[in-house]
Design a protein around this motif. Structure first.
Motif, mmCIF file in Angstrom:
data_model
loop_
_atom_site.group_PDB
_atom_site.id
_atom_site.type_symbol
_atom_site.label_atom_id
_atom_site.label_comp_id
_atom_site.label_asym_id
_atom_site.label_seq_id
_atom_site.Cartn_x
_atom_site.Cartn_y
_atom_site.Cartn_z
ATOM 1 N N PRO A 101 39.394 30.886 43.467
ATOM 2 C CA PRO A 101 39.960 31.773 44.497
ATOM 3 C C PRO A 101 41.463 31.977 44.290
ATOM 4 C CG PRO A 101 39.741 29.562 45.374
ATOM 5 C CD PRO A 101 39.187 29.507 43.970
ATOM 6 N N TRP A 102 41.820 32.505 43.142
ATOM 7 C CA TRP A 102 43.235 32.626 42.782
ATOM 8 C C TRP A 102 43.916 33.726 43.577
ATOM 9 C CZ3 TRP A 102 43.504 28.305 40.524
ATOM 10 C CH2 TRP A 102 42.519 27.870 39.645
ATOM 11 N N ASP A 103 45.223 33.572 43.787
ATOM 12 C CA ASP A 103 46.008 34.591 44.484
ATOM 13 C C ASP A 103 45.964 35.911 43.725
ATOM 14 O OD1 ASP A 103 46.687 32.761 46.425
ATOM 15 O OD2 ASP A 103 48.612 32.237 45.496
ATOM 16 N N ARG A 104 46.162 36.989 44.424
ATOM 17 C CA ARG A 104 46.015 38.319 43.834
ATOM 18 C C ARG A 104 46.985 38.567 42.687
ATOM 19 N NH1 ARG A 104 47.418 42.462 48.569
ATOM 20 N NH2 ARG A 104 47.139 43.932 46.864
ATOM 21 N N GLU A 105 48.123 37.885 42.664
ATOM 22 C CA GLU A 105 49.089 38.112 41.588
ATOM 23 C C GLU A 105 48.768 37.327 40.314
ATOM 24 O OE1 GLU A 105 50.864 34.934 44.338
ATOM 25 O OE2 GLU A 105 49.875 36.890 44.567
ATOM 26 N N ILE A 106 47.738 36.474 40.355
ATOM 27 C CA ILE A 106 47.353 35.690 39.182
ATOM 28 C C ILE A 106 46.537 36.549 38.223
ATOM 29 C CG2 ILE A 106 46.003 33.720 38.358
ATOM 30 C CD1 ILE A 106 48.583 32.940 39.744
#
Length: 201
Positions: A101-106
């Motif tokens: 569930p990585w952050d959108r900027e990853i």
């Protein structure tokens, strides 16, 4: 055993997740309107038509920073394109790394050490070493019953096949062994095949 899903199953884990198996995995790459790349696997995935070739995948959960859905669907809403990357057994750990569930900027390509290639018919990155890539143009997004259930349909506008997987003019899945999703945390791999003739052929 019989149960109605609305009443619950009473088991430690949901058996529905393990009934429809094995499922192919669509490793979906997208690019946001801001140019950021995303890569995530979906096991609610399949081909749905031959002429023109079309595929679908379903997203069934949401992230707090993505307006009721996940990065893939959000990016496709913005740009109207996506790429399906076929997952081979040798890439299982890289695929799993991109499922977090990585952050959108990853950028999951960078996170998992995956080489990018440029798509030919759409503005999107693809997994360079994948056995095959399906470049897709969005046809529709259908909201299903449930808070965050969306099915994405796309028409395939370009197909990349890895040269070592073409044997005597056929795309041979045993050259790369497709990874498949079972239930719970389980996966399987295709290592054998057989043929059947349809009646009347």
């Amino acid at each position: 055993m019989f149960y109605r899903p609305q009443d619950g199953h009473g088991l430690p884990h949901n058996p529905f997740n393990a009934i429809v198996t094995p499922r192919p995995i669509g490793w979906i790459s997208t690019r946001g309107a801001d140019g950021s790349d995303n890569l995530a696997p979906y096991s609610f995935f399949n081909a749905v038509a031959y002429e023109p070739p079309q595929v679908m995948f379903a997203s069934t959960s949401a992230k707090p920073d993505r307006d009721g859905t996940k990065d893939s669907v959000s990016n496709i809403r913005e740009t109207g394109v996506f790429c399906v990357n076929i997952v081979e057994f040798a890439m299982k750990d890289m695929m799993n790394q991109t499922s977090g569930p990585w952050d959108r900027e990853i950028d999951e390509f960078e996170l998992a050490g995956i080489e990018k290639a440029t798509c030919d018919t759409i503005d999107c990155a693809r997994v360079a070493a994948a056995p095959a890539n399906l470049e897709c143009k969005l046809t529709q997004i259908v909201q299903l019953p449930g808070e965050a259930n969306f099915t994405v349909f796309g028409e395939v506008t370009g197909i990349h096949l890895r040269d070592d997987c073409l044997i005597d003019g056929e795309f041979d899945v045993l050259r790369f062994n497709p990874l498949t999703r079972m239930g719970y945390r389980d996966y399987s791999v295709v290592r054998e095949k057989f043929s059947l003739k349809r009646p009347g052929d």
